[in-house]
Design a protein around this motif. Sequence first.
Motif, PDB file in Angstrom:
ATOM      1  N   ARG A  51      17.918  -1.339  32.314  1.00  0.00           N
ATOM      2  CA  ARG A  51      17.805   0.084  32.000  1.00  0.00           C
ATOM      3  C   ARG A  51      18.799   0.465  30.907  1.00  0.00           C
ATOM      4  O   ARG A  51      18.469   1.215  29.986  1.00  0.00           O
ATOM      5  CB  ARG A  51      18.048   0.930  33.250  1.00  0.00           C
ATOM      6  N   LEU A  52      20.034  -0.046  30.992  1.00  0.00           N
ATOM      7  CA  LEU A  52      21.028   0.244  29.960  1.00  0.00           C
ATOM      8  C   LEU A  52      20.583  -0.271  28.594  1.00  0.00           C
ATOM      9  O   LEU A  52      20.740   0.411  27.580  1.00  0.00           O
ATOM     10  CB  LEU A  52      22.381  -0.372  30.340  1.00  0.00           C
ATOM     11  N   VAL A  53      20.013  -1.460  28.570  1.00  0.00           N
ATOM     12  CA  VAL A  53      19.525  -2.032  27.310  1.00  0.00           C
ATOM     13  C   VAL A  53      18.392  -1.176  26.757  1.00  0.00           C
ATOM     14  O   VAL A  53      18.353  -0.876  25.559  1.00  0.00           O
ATOM     15  CB  VAL A  53      19.080  -3.496  27.516  1.00  0.00           C
ATOM     16  N   ALA A  54      17.479  -0.747  27.617  1.00  0.00           N
ATOM     17  CA  ALA A  54      16.353   0.076  27.177  1.00  0.00           C
ATOM     18  C   ALA A  54      16.838   1.421  26.643  1.00  0.00           C
ATOM     19  O   ALA A  54      16.337   1.914  25.626  1.00  0.00           O
ATOM     20  CB  ALA A  54      15.364   0.282  28.321  1.00  0.00           C
ATOM     21  N   GLU A  55      17.821   2.024  27.307  1.00  0.00           N
ATOM     22  CA  GLU A  55      18.355   3.309  26.849  1.00  0.00           C
ATOM     23  C   GLU A  55      19.039   3.159  25.494  1.00  0.00           C
ATOM     24  O   GLU A  55      18.895   4.011  24.621  1.00  0.00           O
ATOM     25  CB  GLU A  55      19.326   3.879  27.886  1.00  0.00           C
ATOM     26  N   LYS A  56      19.774   2.068  25.301  1.00  0.00           N
ATOM     27  CA  LYS A  56      20.435   1.825  24.018  1.00  0.00           C
ATOM     28  C   LYS A  56      19.394   1.655  22.916  1.00  0.00           C
ATOM     29  O   LYS A  56      19.529   2.204  21.823  1.00  0.00           O
ATOM     30  CB  LYS A  56      21.320   0.586  24.101  1.00  0.00           C
ATOM     31  N   LEU A  57      18.341   0.903  23.204  1.00  0.00           N
ATOM     32  CA  LEU A  57      17.282   0.698  22.221  1.00  0.00           C
ATOM     33  C   LEU A  57      16.611   2.021  21.868  1.00  0.00           C
ATOM     34  O   LEU A  57      16.347   2.306  20.698  1.00  0.00           O
ATOM     35  CB  LEU A  57      16.247  -0.297  22.746  1.00  0.00           C
ATOM     36  N   ASP A  58      16.360   2.865  22.862  1.00  0.00           N
ATOM     37  CA  ASP A  58      15.759   4.176  22.609  1.00  0.00           C
ATOM     38  C   ASP A  58      16.646   5.015  21.696  1.00  0.00           C
ATOM     39  O   ASP A  58      16.155   5.662  20.766  1.00  0.00           O
ATOM     40  CB  ASP A  58      15.520   4.931  23.917  1.00  0.00           C
ATOM     41  N   ARG A  59      17.968   5.013  21.955  1.00  0.00           N
ATOM     42  CA  ARG A  59      18.889   5.772  21.110  1.00  0.00           C
ATOM     43  C   ARG A  59      18.873   5.253  19.675  1.00  0.00           C
ATOM     44  O   ARG A  59      18.852   6.029  18.721  1.00  0.00           O
ATOM     45  CB  ARG A  59      20.314   5.701  21.670  1.00  0.00           C
ATOM     46  N   GLU A  60      18.886   3.921  19.521  1.00  0.00           N
ATOM     47  CA  GLU A  60      18.875   3.335  18.183  1.00  0.00           C
ATOM     48  C   GLU A  60      17.579   3.672  17.440  1.00  0.00           C
ATOM     49  O   GLU A  60      17.608   3.969  16.238  1.00  0.00           O
ATOM     50  CB  GLU A  60      19.062   1.825  18.260  1.00  0.00           C
ATOM     51  N   LEU A  61      16.451   3.647  18.137  1.00  0.00           N
ATOM     52  CA  LEU A  61      15.179   4.000  17.511  1.00  0.00           C
ATOM     53  C   LEU A  61      15.161   5.470  17.104  1.00  0.00           C
ATOM     54  O   LEU A  61      14.682   5.811  16.016  1.00  0.00           O
ATOM     55  CB  LEU A  61      14.013   3.692  18.458  1.00  0.00           C
ATOM     56  N   ASP A  62      15.681   6.340  17.959  1.00  0.00           N
ATOM     57  CA  ASP A  62      15.740   7.766  17.627  1.00  0.00           C
ATOM     58  C   ASP A  62      16.616   7.998  16.397  1.00  0.00           C
ATOM     59  O   ASP A  62      16.265   8.770  15.511  1.00  0.00           O
ATOM     60  CB  ASP A  62      16.274   8.580  18.808  1.00  0.00           C
ATOM     61  N   GLU A  63      17.771   7.320  16.339  1.00  0.00           N
ATOM     62  CA  GLU A  63      18.663   7.468  15.187  1.00  0.00           C
ATOM     63  C   GLU A  63      17.975   6.973  13.911  1.00  0.00           C
ATOM     64  O   GLU A  63      18.068   7.611  12.862  1.00  0.00           O
ATOM     65  CB  GLU A  63      19.956   6.685  15.408  1.00  0.00           C
ATOM     66  N   GLY A  64      17.294   5.852  13.992  1.00  0.00           N
ATOM     67  CA  GLY A  64      16.596   5.321  12.830  1.00  0.00           C
ATOM     68  C   GLY A  64      15.512   6.263  12.347  1.00  0.00           C
ATOM     69  O   GLY A  64      15.326   6.445  11.137  1.00  0.00           O
ATOM     70  N   LEU A  65      14.815   6.889  13.275  1.00  0.00           N
ATOM     71  CA  LEU A  65      13.773   7.846  12.901  1.00  0.00           C
ATOM     72  C   LEU A  65      14.386   9.063  12.217  1.00  0.00           C
ATOM     73  O   LEU A  65      13.885   9.520  11.188  1.00  0.00           O
ATOM     74  CB  LEU A  65      12.983   8.271  14.143  1.00  0.00           C
ATOM     75  N   GLU A  66      15.484   9.577  12.771  1.00  0.00           N
ATOM     76  CA  GLU A  66      16.142  10.734  12.171  1.00  0.00           C
ATOM     77  C   GLU A  66      16.652  10.413  10.770  1.00  0.00           C
ATOM     78  O   GLU A  66      16.557  11.240   9.860  1.00  0.00           O
ATOM     79  CB  GLU A  66      17.293  11.205  13.056  1.00  0.00           C
ATOM     80  N   GLU A  67      17.189   9.212  10.577  1.00  0.00           N
ATOM     81  CA  GLU A  67      17.726   8.832   9.267  1.00  0.00           C
ATOM     82  C   GLU A  67      16.629   8.637   8.236  1.00  0.00           C
ATOM     83  O   GLU A  67      16.871   8.766   7.043  1.00  0.00           O
ATOM     84  CB  GLU A  67      18.552   7.557   9.403  1.00  0.00           C
ATOM     85  N   SER A  68      15.434   8.324   8.661  1.00  0.00           N
ATOM     86  CA  SER A  68      14.350   8.073   7.720  1.00  0.00           C
ATOM     87  C   SER A  68      13.540   9.329   7.397  1.00  0.00           C
ATOM     88  O   SER A  68      12.671   9.298   6.549  1.00  0.00           O
ATOM     89  CB  SER A  68      13.411   6.990   8.261  1.00  0.00           C
ATOM     90  N   PHE A  69      13.832  10.435   8.047  1.00  0.00           N
ATOM     91  CA  PHE A  69      13.086  11.670   7.812  1.00  0.00           C
ATOM     92  C   PHE A  69      13.397  12.205   6.437  1.00  0.00           C
ATOM     93  O   PHE A  69      14.550  12.160   6.028  1.00  0.00           O
ATOM     94  CB  PHE A  69      13.437  12.709   8.883  1.00  0.00           C
ATOM     95  N   PRO A  70      12.534  12.693   5.648  1.00  0.00           N
ATOM     96  CA  PRO A  70      11.130  12.973   5.842  1.00  0.00           C
ATOM     97  C   PRO A  70      10.221  11.812   5.454  1.00  0.00           C
ATOM     98  O   PRO A  70       9.010  11.959   5.467  1.00  0.00           O
ATOM     99  CB  PRO A  70      10.871  14.184   4.963  1.00  0.00           C
ATOM    100  N   ALA A  71      10.791  10.694   5.069  1.00  0.00           N
ATOM    101  CA  ALA A  71       9.956   9.568   4.660  1.00  0.00           C
ATOM    102  C   ALA A  71       9.093   9.048   5.803  1.00  0.00           C
ATOM    103  O   ALA A  71       8.135   8.324   5.579  1.00  0.00           O
ATOM    104  CB  ALA A  71      10.817   8.446   4.116  1.00  0.00           C
ATOM    105  N   SER A  72       9.418   9.434   7.017  1.00  0.00           N
ATOM    106  CA  SER A  72       8.638   8.960   8.148  1.00  0.00           C
ATOM    107  C   SER A  72       7.372   9.773   8.374  1.00  0.00           C
ATOM    108  O   SER A  72       6.588   9.477   9.259  1.00  0.00           O
ATOM    109  CB  SER A  72       9.485   8.978   9.424  1.00  0.00           C
ATOM    110  N   ASP A  73       7.181  10.842   7.560  1.00  0.00           N
ATOM    111  CA  ASP A  73       5.958  11.637   7.704  1.00  0.00           C
ATOM    112  C   ASP A  73       4.754  10.765   7.369  1.00  0.00           C
ATOM    113  O   ASP A  73       4.755  10.059   6.363  1.00  0.00           O
ATOM    114  CB  ASP A  73       5.977  12.849   6.780  1.00  0.00           C
ATOM    115  N   PRO A  74       3.732  10.816   8.177  1.00  0.00           N
ATOM    116  CA  PRO A  74       2.546   9.991   7.895  1.00  0.00           C
ATOM    117  C   PRO A  74       1.803  10.497   6.666  1.00  0.00           C
ATOM    118  O   PRO A  74       1.852  11.691   6.353  1.00  0.00           O
ATOM    119  CB  PRO A  74       1.693  10.147   9.152  1.00  0.00           C
ATOM    120  N   PRO A  75       1.123   9.625   5.965  1.00  0.00           N
ATOM    121  CA  PRO A  75       0.343  10.075   4.811  1.00  0.00           C
ATOM    122  C   PRO A  75      -0.846  10.909   5.280  1.00  0.00           C
ATOM    123  O   PRO A  75      -1.297  10.796   6.414  1.00  0.00           O
ATOM    124  CB  PRO A  75      -0.133   8.771   4.172  1.00  0.00           C
ATOM    125  N   ALA A  76      -1.341  11.743   4.384  1.00  0.00           N
ATOM    126  CA  ALA A  76      -2.509  12.567   4.703  1.00  0.00           C
ATOM    127  C   ALA A  76      -3.708  11.659   4.953  1.00  0.00           C
ATOM    128  O   ALA A  76      -3.886  10.662   4.263  1.00  0.00           O
ATOM    129  CB  ALA A  76      -2.802  13.526   3.560  1.00  0.00           C
TER     130      ALA A  76
END
Length: 69
Positions: free
Chosen positions: A33-58
Amino acid sequence: MSSQGLHGPAGRPRPEPSKTTPESDVDRLAAERLVAEKLDRELDEGLEESFPASDPPAPTQPHKEVDED
């Protein structure tokens, strides 16, 4: 003791019985569970750092008008 000794059929070693206890299962699940929570946090941070480039194309392209001369 049988002629097979510590080995099962075809001379392969017999698998050892599982040595897990309820406490070790709880500890293992807590660690997973700790490993999964850490991975979730890292994925969330990566998504935030890539915004707005993470917007899907039309899903559609703009229509090009053709000259009808």
